[in-house]
Design a protein around this motif. Structure first.
Motif: not given
Lengths: 111, 115
Positions: A36, A44, A90, A101-103, B35, B37, B41-43, B45, B48, B56, B58, B91, B99, B104, B106
């Protein structure tokens, strides 16, 4: 446990040069992989995905990614970079029923 | 057609207050994701929803976080007794189905700042 890693926080590439943004994964079984892109002040956007089949996947905006099972990698590539490619990229992988997702890697294309 | 929309685009609140963030998915998308962010940093979770299945949850970081979805339409993410570490961009994403086969889409995100 980390499922996807992007080892570079930032990548700088001169305009017109080829670019590579690295991603490695660590999930069991056959991986489902995604890239992404997040442009400044925009949401994104999906670039491409690997589910099965050819190891070279082509996506939007001239990007492609190569799945390498032996190296557990899914690097994003483009033959000739544009300044407009500057963004946050990403890598993502399906783990269980979730997308992890990665950072992110910030790509700077220098004019 | 219209994409995923989120409101508000920005929210500034005081520590200890409750906030509610809204997501309107693309019509017909059965799956909806939240999500977080954090800056640089990354996303991360959070939660969902898929159709009428149990969500979920979690990824929710604490019991101060909760989310609801009405059928296959709008979703709200609620953060109670906000803390400064909750400051982030939240997000929302939707997809046609669970999936991995469908990418997805966004929304633009809600930037939450807790003072």
């Amino acid at each position: 446990a980390q499922s996807v890693a992007q080892p570079e926080d930032q990548v700088n590439v001169a305009e017109g040069n080829p670019l590579t943004v690295k991603c490695t994964y660590s999930v069991s079984g056959n991986p489902y992989l995604f890239w992404y892109v997040q442009y400044p002040n925009r949401g994104l956007q999906f670039l491409l995905k690997y589910i099965t089949g050819d190891n070279l996947v082509k996506g939007s905006y001239g990007f492609e990614a190569e799945f390498n099972k032996s190296q557990t990698s899914f690097h994003l590539k483009k033959p000739s970079a544009l300044v407009s490619d500057s963004a946050l990229y990403f890598c993502a992988v399906k783990r269980d029923d979730k997308i992890i997702f990665g950072k992110g890697t910030r790509l700077h294309i220098l004019p | 057609g219209a994409g995923v929309s989120q409101s508000p685009s920005n929210k500034v609140t005081e520590k200890g207050k409750d906030v509610e963030l809204r997501c309107d998915p693309i019509s017909g998308h059965t799956a909806l994701y939240w999500y977080r962010q954090r800056l640089g940093q990354g996303l991360e979770f959070l939660i969902y929803f898929q159709g009428n299945s149990a969500p979920d949850k979690s990824g929710l970081p604490s019991d101060r976080f909760s989310a609801e979805r009405t059928g296959e339409s709008v979703s709200t993410l609620t953060i109670q007794r906000t803390q400064q570490e909750d400051s982030a961009v939240y997000l929302c994403a939707s997809s046609l189905a669970r999936v991995p086969y469908n990418e997805q889409f966004f929304g633009p995100g809600t930037r939450l700042t807790v003072l």
